[in-house]
Design a protein around this motif. Structure first.
Motif, short mmCIF file in Angstrom:
data_model
loop_
_atom_site.label_atom_id
_atom_site.label_comp_id
_atom_site.label_asym_id
_atom_site.label_seq_id
_atom_site.Cartn_x
_atom_site.Cartn_y
_atom_site.Cartn_z
N LEU A 1 30.59 34.38 28.75
CA LEU A 1 31.87 34.31 29.45
C LEU A 1 32.70 35.58 29.26
CD1 LEU A 1 32.86 30.61 28.65
CD2 LEU A 1 32.07 31.52 30.84
N GLN A 2 32.66 36.15 28.08
CA GLN A 2 33.40 37.38 27.80
C GLN A 2 32.93 38.51 28.70
OE1 GLN A 2 35.82 38.00 25.21
NE2 GLN A 2 36.05 40.13 25.87
N SER A 3 31.62 38.71 28.74
CA SER A 3 31.07 39.78 29.58
C SER A 3 31.30 39.52 31.05
CB SER A 3 29.56 39.93 29.31
OG SER A 3 29.32 40.35 27.99
N ALA A 4 31.22 38.25 31.45
CA ALA A 4 31.46 37.90 32.84
C ALA A 4 32.90 38.24 33.23
CB ALA A 4 31.20 36.41 33.06
N ALA A 5 33.85 37.94 32.36
CA ALA A 5 35.25 38.24 32.64
C ALA A 5 35.49 39.75 32.69
CB ALA A 5 36.14 37.60 31.59
N GLU A 6 34.84 40.50 31.82
CA GLU A 6 35.02 41.95 31.81
C GLU A 6 34.50 42.58 33.10
OE1 GLU A 6 32.96 43.03 28.27
OE2 GLU A 6 34.63 42.48 26.93
N LEU A 7 33.35 42.12 33.57
CA LEU A 7 32.82 42.63 34.83
C LEU A 7 33.73 42.23 35.99
CD1 LEU A 7 30.60 44.03 36.50
CD2 LEU A 7 29.41 41.83 36.59
N ALA A 8 34.19 40.99 35.98
CA ALA A 8 35.05 40.49 37.05
C ALA A 8 36.35 41.27 37.12
CB ALA A 8 35.32 39.01 36.85
N ILE A 9 36.92 41.60 35.98
CA ILE A 9 38.17 42.38 35.95
C ILE A 9 37.93 43.79 36.47
CG2 ILE A 9 39.82 43.46 34.37
CD1 ILE A 9 39.72 40.81 32.75
N LEU A 10 36.81 44.38 36.10
CA LEU A 10 36.49 45.72 36.58
C LEU A 10 36.37 45.74 38.10
CD1 LEU A 10 35.60 48.67 36.15
CD2 LEU A 10 33.25 47.82 35.83
N ILE A 11 35.61 44.81 38.65
CA ILE A 11 35.40 44.77 40.10
C ILE A 11 36.70 44.47 40.83
CG2 ILE A 11 34.22 43.55 41.97
CD1 ILE A 11 32.31 45.26 40.38
N SER A 12 37.42 43.44 40.39
CA SER A 12 38.64 43.03 41.10
C SER A 12 39.73 44.10 41.02
CB SER A 12 39.14 41.69 40.56
OG SER A 12 39.44 41.77 39.19
N SER A 13 39.81 44.82 39.92
CA SER A 13 40.83 45.86 39.80
C SER A 13 40.56 47.00 40.78
CB SER A 13 40.88 46.40 38.36
OG SER A 13 39.68 47.07 38.01
N GLU A 14 39.30 47.27 41.06
CA GLU A 14 38.97 48.31 42.05
C GLU A 14 39.32 47.84 43.46
OE1 GLU A 14 37.82 51.53 41.69
OE2 GLU A 14 38.36 51.17 39.58
N VAL A 15 39.19 46.55 43.72
CA VAL A 15 39.59 46.01 45.02
C VAL A 15 41.09 46.19 45.21
CG1 VAL A 15 39.80 43.90 46.40
CG2 VAL A 15 37.69 44.37 45.16
N VAL A 16 41.87 45.94 44.15
CA VAL A 16 43.32 46.08 44.21
C VAL A 16 43.73 47.53 44.49
CG1 VAL A 16 45.42 45.97 42.79
CG2 VAL A 16 43.79 44.10 42.73
N ALA A 17 42.90 48.48 44.07
CA ALA A 17 43.24 49.90 44.18
C ALA A 17 42.96 50.48 45.56
CB ALA A 17 42.49 50.69 43.11
N GLN A 18 42.56 49.66 46.52
CA GLN A 18 42.27 50.14 47.87
C GLN A 18 42.74 49.10 48.88
OE1 GLN A 18 38.07 49.39 48.98
NE2 GLN A 18 39.06 47.40 49.02
N TYR A 19 42.76 49.49 50.13
CA TYR A 19 43.10 48.54 51.19
C TYR A 19 41.84 47.78 51.61
CZ TYR A 19 47.79 50.41 51.77
OH TYR A 19 49.09 50.76 51.56
N GLY A 20 42.03 46.50 51.92
CA GLY A 20 40.93 45.68 52.36
C GLY A 20 40.44 44.75 51.26
N PRO A 21 39.81 43.63 51.64
CA PRO A 21 39.42 42.60 50.66
C PRO A 21 38.07 42.86 49.98
CG PRO A 21 38.90 41.86 52.87
CD PRO A 21 39.58 43.18 53.03
N ARG A 22 37.36 43.90 50.41
CA ARG A 22 36.03 44.16 49.86
C ARG A 22 35.84 45.64 49.59
NH1 ARG A 22 32.67 40.76 54.50
NH2 ARG A 22 33.74 38.76 54.18
N LEU A 23 35.01 45.95 48.62
CA LEU A 23 34.60 47.34 48.37
C LEU A 23 33.45 47.71 49.30
CD1 LEU A 23 34.46 47.23 44.45
CD2 LEU A 23 36.37 48.03 45.87
N ALA A 24 33.16 48.99 49.39
CA ALA A 24 31.92 49.41 50.03
C ALA A 24 30.77 48.79 49.25
CB ALA A 24 31.81 50.93 50.03
#
Length: 336
Positions: free
Chosen positions: A295-318
């Motif tokens: 769960l710890q590693s899952a949350a760390e990956l999820a935070i990394l991915i979601s924070s990059e989504v927040v840093a750009q326009y649109g709901p998905r990354l390339a």
């Protein structure tokens, strides 16, 4: 059809994103930070006003569970998405986007009616406010869903936005039953404060006798449990799910099971658009679990991915960026 790890059900919507000022929300009686349903005429009026007065940022295939499924697939998981689109240009664009993300769909998803749209309004503080015309997805039912991949899946993922549709809730109940019969774990997201406020009974029905994994943000957690204290909200939610994940924005996420409770710190980025961040978080989190991470590693990956989504326009990354970020996460752990 090949076996999938994730079987998701949700609304299929084309997002139109605009950068807006706070006054615009007031002028159109839109509640900041929530999703509001509208009919076709109201949606057209809002879109016309947006085009004339606000800053257009682009179009993207959206829908909460679809965004989650894209993140899951782009990280390396095998996924199926059950939805309903119209036999129109937007419907073709939508399904093509899922295909490019290597997500399986069914011909049953193509139906009569107009593909739904969502006006996504991004305030200067990066908060997203949405007005949605569901179109044909308002009538999503079991008739548009091929349930066969679900019998071999590891996870069933349910979008809370479906709580407002009688036919969609009936389809979800059918999927829940099938999942239980085949030992498929069930995950659900509360999706939006508006769903908690206006479709609470529908969410209760989707949750049924409980789930294996529940996602929500801090506001949704306290609204659903009718408390002003996060700790009290968490205790109540644990009665509904074996694992509860409450996202806390820039503060990270709170994870709880019967055996452990911990918070994972957030990641500092320049936020421009929160649309899709929670969806990406859920997709990355479930992918990590299917890959055998804790769960710890899952949350760390999820935070990394979601924070990059927040840093750009649109709901998905390339699509390629999800795997690059996962590789970065793995390299950072080795370096530590």
């Amino acid at each position: 059809m090949a076996t999938v790890d994730l079987f998701a059900i949700g609304n299929a919507l084309i997002d139109q994103e605009f950068r807006i000022d706070e006054q615009f929300l007031q002028q159109h009686a839109l509640q900041k930070g929530t999703m509001q349903l509208a009919d076709a005429e109201t949606q057209i009026k809002l879109h016309t006003s947006l085009i004339a007065t606000q800053q257009y940022k682009g179009q993207a295939s959206g829908g909460s569970a679809a965004n989650t499924t894209v993140a899951f697939s782009a990280l390396g998981g095998k996924a199926f998405y059950a939805c309903r689109v119209g036999q129109d240009e937007l419907g073709e664009i939508y399904l093509q986007g899922l295909s490019e993300a290597k997500i399986q769909t069914s011909e049953k998803s193509l139906s009569t009616g107009i593909t739904g749209t969502c006006m996504v309004l991004i305030s200067e503080d990066s908060e997203r406010t949405m007005q949605t015309f569901l179109g044909t997805t308002a009538d999503l039912s079991s008739l548009q869903i091929d349930f066969s991949p679900l019998t071999q899946a590891k996870w069933l993922y349910i979008e809370g936005y479906l709580s407002s549709s009688d036919s969609a809730r009936a389809a979800v109940l059918q999927a829940r039953q099938l999942a239980k019969e085949n030992q498929v774990k069930i995950a659900l997201t509360l999706s939006d404060p508006a769903m908690v406020q206006y479709a609470r009974a529908g969410l209760d029905e989707l949750l049924g006798d409980g789930v294996d994994l529940l996602f929500c943000n801090e506001q949704e957690a306290m609204m659903y449990t009718q408390t002003d204290h996060l700790a009290a909200a968490l205790t109540q939610l644990q009665a509904l799910s074996q694992t509860v994940v409450i996202t806390l924005g820039a503060k990270g996420a709170l994870i709880a099971t019967a055996d452990e409770q911990f918070q994972v710190d957030g990641r500092r980025v320049h936020a421009v658009d929160t649309n899709g961040a929670g969806d990406a978080f859920a997709g990355a989190f479930i992918y990590a679990l299917t890959a055998g991470q804790n769960l710890q590693s899952a949350a760390e990956l999820a935070i990394l991915i979601s924070s990059e989504v927040v840093a750009q326009y649109g709901p998905r990354l390339a699509l390629a960026d999800y795997a690059k970020l996962m590789q970065k996460s793995q390299q950072d752990k080795v370096a530590v």
